[in-house]
Design an enzyme around this catalytic site. Structure first.
Site, PDB file in Angstrom:
ATOM      1  N   TYR A   1    -114.255  32.364 -56.182  1.00 58.73           N
ATOM      2  CA  TYR A   1    -113.668  31.347 -57.068  1.00 58.73           C
ATOM      3  C   TYR A   1    -114.179  29.986 -56.592  1.00 58.73           C
ATOM      4  O   TYR A   1    -114.011  29.641 -55.426  1.00 58.73           O
ATOM      5  CB  TYR A   1    -112.143  31.383 -56.981  1.00 58.73           C
ATOM      6  CG  TYR A   1    -111.537  32.710 -57.393  1.00 58.73           C
ATOM      7  CD1 TYR A   1    -111.135  32.939 -58.717  1.00 58.73           C
ATOM      8  CD2 TYR A   1    -111.378  33.739 -56.470  1.00 58.73           C
ATOM      9  CE1 TYR A   1    -110.591  34.158 -59.097  1.00 58.73           C
ATOM     10  CE2 TYR A   1    -110.831  34.959 -56.844  1.00 58.73           C
ATOM     11  CZ  TYR A   1    -110.442  35.160 -58.160  1.00 58.73           C
ATOM     12  OH  TYR A   1    -109.903  36.366 -58.533  1.00 58.73           O
TER      13      TYR A   1
ATOM     14  N   HIS B   1    -111.561  32.128 -63.843  1.00 63.57           N
ATOM     15  CA  HIS B   1    -112.345  33.355 -63.761  1.00 63.57           C
ATOM     16  C   HIS B   1    -113.189  33.350 -62.490  1.00 63.57           C
ATOM     17  O   HIS B   1    -113.728  32.324 -62.107  1.00 63.57           O
ATOM     18  CB  HIS B   1    -113.235  33.447 -65.006  1.00 63.57           C
ATOM     19  CG  HIS B   1    -113.992  34.727 -65.090  1.00 63.57           C
ATOM     20  ND1 HIS B   1    -113.360  35.936 -65.289  1.00 63.57           N
ATOM     21  CD2 HIS B   1    -115.311  34.997 -64.988  1.00 63.57           C
ATOM     22  CE1 HIS B   1    -114.278  36.893 -65.314  1.00 63.57           C
ATOM     23  NE2 HIS B   1    -115.467  36.344 -65.141  1.00 63.57           N
TER      24      HIS B   1
ATOM     25  N   LYS C   1    -119.363  38.790 -64.475  1.00 63.24           N
ATOM     26  CA  LYS C   1    -119.692  38.053 -63.256  1.00 63.24           C
ATOM     27  C   LYS C   1    -121.192  38.200 -62.993  1.00 63.24           C
ATOM     28  O   LYS C   1    -121.849  39.033 -63.595  1.00 63.24           O
ATOM     29  CB  LYS C   1    -118.902  38.622 -62.074  1.00 63.24           C
ATOM     30  CG  LYS C   1    -117.381  38.572 -62.281  1.00 63.24           C
ATOM     31  CD  LYS C   1    -116.639  39.029 -61.052  1.00 63.24           C
ATOM     32  CE  LYS C   1    -115.218  39.461 -61.376  1.00 63.24           C
ATOM     33  NZ  LYS C   1    -114.454  38.467 -62.148  1.00 63.24           N
TER      34      LYS C   1
END
Lengths: 355, 355
Positions: free
Chosen positions: A291, A302, A333
């Protein structure tokens, strides 16, 4: 129109140059005629644009057809399938000298070898081969490329059934904004984590270290890698006798994980130093998820990357690369490989690409 | 009400038995009183149902609290977090003797240790530890379990942040219905595959061997593992001089992959023998994806399994298990491990489970 092959290069005259280079970007002009790499000639043979190529080394006069060219090993099948796939997608491309990391220079759609722009630098690989981290980094950086640096480094993996998977490799710049001051505190070193009975409020809720023991429980448990990091900064004391706190925690980590623990700790440290919060990536089969900008755990946002910590001399199996990249893509991701080198970390990202 | 701990077992009297065993399924009755495993006592301490436990070995009279019990290593944190998680989900469960593969017997919701039914046999594991294939098979088979065979074998992995991931392990029976007769045919052994210039129609379109060279091209390319299998059955001839065809193909496979090629070939053979079509699982990071009932490639249906071929003594890293199982789940397939043992293959499937 006759093409001839001397074992290295396929040559044609003026008509071949006009028809294949000028009109369709095959090969390169030479003395008014045309020179083709074997893989380019193979594609012309495959398409039926040329029926056979004359072999200079063979007096029988029997020409070389597509199948015998492929069987001769003058053309690697892996190169052929990538060349064909990119042609099918509407690209013109040129093979490079075989000593290069790059196998093909791919031009932007609608452009060709007579233009200056390069869209992709493509390295081909069989599913069954391996590739070392250094080569992947060279692809990402384009260090051997004379061409436009704006081009993208691509690994094209040909699987057993000759399908091509493209992976875009890059050297990302990592930066986040998560820096929170934490007053120093104490914890208990358990066998596999550290329990903090009275944590500073910012520890978990703002700086996102550890987890609460339970939803309604203020006590925080830290993973060994978090604890080792905090202890090395002097923030955490675990009160082990006769040993520095950080050393005691690292020793505990090494007991189970060996040098992998050190590697993960270095990656953890580098990410925190960049203002990024690493948390376990276990559910995604990775070392960490990250993060970049945490102000409060109630508003996390996210997670951007899945991170795998690897030694710098790691040898990648394409299947594992495919697995990592596909899973990361599925959870929106990017896959990030952290290669631990002398004095730091080399970052390498890999993403699925549709050219 | 006082509980006492002798270093192995926590004991209470009649009141403790009524309150914790009869009403809530903790421990087991003994001589009218109660015996608790340390992990059960740890949970009572954690919840605050009991404040401290008296230590029989300690004259100071200072009781053991939750944190000191966990720090004492009498309770493994991994066991504690799994116990707590399953209690939080509304299950009653009992620890087993520590020599068992099974760590906890979990009763169906609404039932407890006084009933006969068992829902899950749970083995706990830290994210940072490894587990060998033999132990996973024992969990799947329940060979050491005296209890109901209808129970499900579960691996509960506790990650660094103490989250629990449950994997259901099973020994599946594999069967398919894909058997097609193919007239014998010839191919050219290239460096990384076999090219079949004039394939029998059923080869690709019905039996689903190989791939067409192109959509509109009848020529078929076979992977080396497909070619080795077909050649060993006498269906395919590649005409290599001085060597049996199948040996020549296997040698080519070993050149790049080593013993992994042999392992994959054995798994391929076993799947085909069961009427199942294995195709490359590369895009899913696996060795194969499988189709059980292929009558025509135009009507393939969904592929059921992702298969990874491994040696029987393989040691699994929980992170890799998590990665495989999560990816398979995301593409609606089951993850299947093919363990090559003397004389055959042991199958082991793993799926994510929410108890």
């Amino acid at each position: 129109m006759q093409l001839t092959f001397d074992g290295e290069t396929v040559r044609g005259g003026n008509e071949a140059r006009e028809r294949f280079y000028d009109a369709r970007g095959y090969g390169r002009p030479h003395d008014g005629g045309l020179e083709l790499a074997p893989v380019e000639a193979g594609h012309l043979l495959f398409r039926g644009d040329v029926t056979t190529v004359r072999d200079d080394r063979d007096d029988s006069g029997e020409g070389i057809g597509f199948e015998s060219l492929l069987a001769s090993r003058a053309v690697s099948e892996v190169d052929f399938f990538v060349y064909k796939e990119l042609r099918d997608r509407g690209f013109y491309l040129s093979p490079t000298d075989s000593a290069d990391v790059t196998d093909f220079i791919v031009y932007p759609r609608g452009q060709g070898p007579w233009d200056d722009a390069v869209a992709y630098r493509v390295t081909t690989l069989s599913e069954r081969a391996t590739i070392d981290a250094g080569t992947l980094q060279a692809i990402a950086r384009g260090i051997d490329a004379e061409e436009d640096e704006a081009s993208t480094g691509v690994l094209a993996v040909v699987d057993e059934e000759s399908e091509v998977t493209y992976l875009e490799l890059d050297v990302p710049t990592l930066s986040g904004s998560t820096y929170h001051d934490i007053p120093s505190f104490e914890g208990d070193l358990l066998s596999d984590r550290v329990l903090v009975p009275e944590p500073p409020a910012a520890l978990h809720d703002r700086a996102f270290y550890g987890q609460r023991l339970d939803r309604d429980d203020d006590r925080v448990q830290l993973s060994l890698v978090e604890a080792a990091y905090l202890s090395s900064r002097g923030d955490l004391a675990v009160g082990v006798e006769d040993v520095a706190d950080a050393d005691a925690i690292v020793d505990r980590g090494r007991e189970v994980e060996g040098e992998r623990f050190d590697r993960r700790l270095r990656v953890y440290d580098a990410l925190r130093s960049a203002g990024i919060v690493p948390k376990t990536g276990f559910k995604f089969g990775a070392d960490f998820r990250t993060y970049a900008d945490v102000d409060s755990v109630d508003d996390l946002g996210h997670s951007e990357f899945l991170v795998r910590a690897l030694p710098a001399d790691h040898s990648f199996v394409p299947r594992d690369l495919s697995l990592d990249v596909r899973l990361a893509h599925g959870v929106r991701k990017r896959m990030l490989f952290a290669l631990t080198v002398q004095g730091g970390i080399d970052w390498l990202s890999a993403e699925r690409l549709t050219p």
